[in-house]
Design a protein around this motif. Structure first.
Motif, PDB file in Angstrom:
ATOM      1  N   UNK A 188       0.822  -1.203   0.000  1.00 56.48           N
ATOM      2  CA  UNK A 188       0.000   0.000   0.000  1.00 56.48           C
ATOM      3  C   UNK A 188       0.861   1.261   0.000  1.00 56.48           C
ATOM      4  N   UNK A 189       1.977   1.203   0.718  1.00 61.98           N
ATOM      5  CA  UNK A 189       2.883   2.352   0.731  1.00 61.98           C
ATOM      6  C   UNK A 189       3.474   2.581  -0.662  1.00 61.98           C
ATOM      7  N   UNK A 190       3.798   1.492  -1.366  1.00 58.64           N
ATOM      8  CA  UNK A 190       4.327   1.618  -2.731  1.00 58.64           C
ATOM      9  C   UNK A 190       3.290   2.239  -3.659  1.00 58.64           C
ATOM     10  N   UNK A 191       2.046   1.789  -3.546  1.00 59.59           N
ATOM     11  CA  UNK A 191       0.984   2.352  -4.381  1.00 59.59           C
ATOM     12  C   UNK A 191       0.764   3.829  -4.062  1.00 59.59           C
ATOM     13  N   UNK A 192       0.763   4.162  -2.782  1.00 61.14           N
ATOM     14  CA  UNK A 192       0.591   5.566  -2.390  1.00 61.14           C
ATOM     15  C   UNK A 192       1.685   6.425  -2.999  1.00 61.14           C
ATOM     16  N   UNK A 193       2.901   5.916  -2.994  1.00 60.75           N
ATOM     17  CA  UNK A 193       4.018   6.670  -3.561  1.00 60.75           C
ATOM     18  C   UNK A 193       3.860   6.843  -5.070  1.00 60.75           C
ATOM     19  N   UNK A 194       3.443   5.783  -5.763  1.00 62.57           N
ATOM     20  CA  UNK A 194       3.244   5.869  -7.211  1.00 62.57           C
ATOM     21  C   UNK A 194       2.160   6.889  -7.566  1.00 62.57           C
ATOM     22  N   UNK A 195       1.088   6.904  -6.771  1.00 66.54           N
ATOM     23  CA  UNK A 195       0.012   7.865  -7.021  1.00 66.54           C
ATOM     24  C   UNK A 195       0.502   9.288  -6.780  1.00 66.54           C
ATOM     25  N   UNK A 196       1.226   9.483  -5.693  1.00 66.10           N
ATOM     26  CA  UNK A 196       1.753  10.815  -5.384  1.00 66.10           C
ATOM     27  C   UNK A 196       2.702  11.296  -6.485  1.00 66.10           C
ATOM     28  N   UNK A 197       3.542  10.412  -6.998  1.00 69.01           N
ATOM     29  CA  UNK A 197       4.471  10.777  -8.067  1.00 69.01           C
ATOM     30  C   UNK A 197       3.708  11.202  -9.316  1.00 69.01           C
ATOM     31  N   UNK A 198       2.629  10.442  -9.652  1.00 62.68           N
ATOM     32  CA  UNK A 198       1.821  10.785 -10.826  1.00 62.68           C
ATOM     33  C   UNK A 198       1.172  12.157 -10.657  1.00 62.68           C
ATOM     34  N   UNK A 199       0.684  12.440  -9.457  1.00 59.93           N
ATOM     35  CA  UNK A 199       0.067  13.743  -9.198  1.00 59.93           C
ATOM     36  C   UNK A 199       1.094  14.868  -9.316  1.00 59.93           C
ATOM     37  N   UNK A 200       2.271  14.623  -8.785  1.00 65.06           N
ATOM     38  CA  UNK A 200       3.323  15.651  -8.834  1.00 65.06           C
ATOM     39  C   UNK A 200       3.794  15.903 -10.267  1.00 65.06           C
ATOM     40  N   UNK A 201       3.920  14.850 -11.052  1.00 60.04           N
ATOM     41  CA  UNK A 201       4.343  15.007 -12.443  1.00 60.04           C
ATOM     42  C   UNK A 201       3.314  15.789 -13.244  1.00 60.04           C
ATOM     43  N   UNK A 202       2.039  15.524 -12.993  1.00 60.30           N
ATOM     44  CA  UNK A 202       0.988  16.256 -13.703  1.00 60.30           C
ATOM     45  C   UNK A 202       1.033  17.732 -13.344  1.00 60.30           C
ATOM     46  N   UNK A 203       1.212  17.999 -12.051  1.00 58.86           N
ATOM     47  CA  UNK A 203       1.283  19.402 -11.619  1.00 58.86           C
ATOM     48  C   UNK A 203       2.490  20.104 -12.211  1.00 58.86           C
ATOM     49  N   UNK A 204       3.621  19.383 -12.280  1.00 56.49           N
ATOM     50  CA  UNK A 204       4.837  19.980 -12.846  1.00 56.49           C
ATOM     51  C   UNK A 204       4.683  20.256 -14.320  1.00 56.49           C
ATOM     52  N   UNK A 205       4.044  19.368 -15.058  1.00 58.90           N
ATOM     53  CA  UNK A 205       3.838  19.553 -16.498  1.00 58.90           C
ATOM     54  C   UNK A 205       2.825  20.657 -16.782  1.00 58.90           C
ATOM     55  N   UNK A 206       1.886  20.813 -15.863  1.00 58.28           N
ATOM     56  CA  UNK A 206       0.863  21.843 -16.049  1.00 58.28           C
ATOM     57  C   UNK A 206       1.435  23.230 -15.780  1.00 58.28           C
ATOM     58  N   UNK A 207       2.359  23.284 -14.814  1.00 58.73           N
ATOM     59  CA  UNK A 207       2.984  24.561 -14.475  1.00 58.73           C
ATOM     60  C   UNK A 207       4.512  24.413 -14.547  1.00 58.73           C
TER      61      UNK A 207
END
Length: 210
Positions: A188-207
């Motif tokens: 579950x910790x691995x999945x949480x990290x993968x989701x957080x990374x995806x969210x951060x990458x989207x935010x970085x690409x958007x801004x």
């Protein structure tokens, strides 16, 4: 076919937790995770069918020995009867187990199918949407902007530290993605990290300038 319909002689061992696997089916522009929790189920037919078959074989041999009056038979016949008493119960035990295992296979599979939990998580990196099909629920979809964080949290009413949920904290409140039965803390910790990374990458690409 439910577990309650199984034959009286079929004893079942079933683990309390679920054996969980995580399959990454991601493709360009989309992260996809399929989480499957399956119970460990084993048929214990050898505990019932084997002994019963052996006892029946012994009973049949006793009846045969009495019927032929084994005490007055030649030595070779008595020797054959002794050999039969040694070999036939074991043979009957083995045959009973083989037959019982074949019959019990469908019941074991029915239990596995009924209690298996599967969750699908999708993160669309193009339009910033999160969708999930929980193990015990319907599909739901959120925009990334609604997600505050992803965390591994103790299950409600948990009596030990190993009982944790994978939870999505949103602007409308927490959503449980994986309950305490599916997956261990590390998964579950691995999945949480993968989701957080995806969210951060989207935010970085958007801004990108930010």
């Amino acid at each position: 076919m439910s577990a309650g319909q199984r034959p009286w002689w079929l004893l079942i061992y079933k683990s309390e937790g679920l054996v969980t696997t995580i399959e990454d089916q991601s493709r360009p522009g989309e992260r996809v995770f399929v989480i499957r929790g399956e119970p460990m189920v084993r048929a214990l037919a050898w505990l019932t069918c084997g002994p019963v078959a052996a006892l029946l074989a012994i009973a049949a041999l006793v009846v045969l020995a009495v019927a032929v009056n084994a005490q007055i038979q030649p030595g070779l016949v008595r020797l054959l009867l002794v050999g039969a008493f040694l070999a036939l119960p074991a043979l009957a035990w083995g045959i009973a187990i083989v037959v019982a295992n074949r019959i019990s296979g469908q019941y074991v599979q029915a239990i596995k199918t009924a209690e298996t939990q599967e969750c699908v998580i999708r993160l669309n990196q193009k339009d910033g949407t999160f969708s999930c099909k929980p193990a015990r629920g319907d599909w739901f979809e959120l925009s990334y902007s609604q997600i505050q964080r992803v965390r591994v949290a103790p299950a409600l009413g948990a009596q030990n530290s190993a009982a944790v949920n994978l939870t999505l904290e949103t602007s409308d409140g927490p959503l449980v993605l994986l309950n305490d039965r599916v997956g261990n803390h590390a998964q579950k910790a691995d999945l949480a990290q993968e989701i957080e990374i995806a969210l951060q990458k989207f935010a970085a690409n958007k801004n990108p300038s930010g």
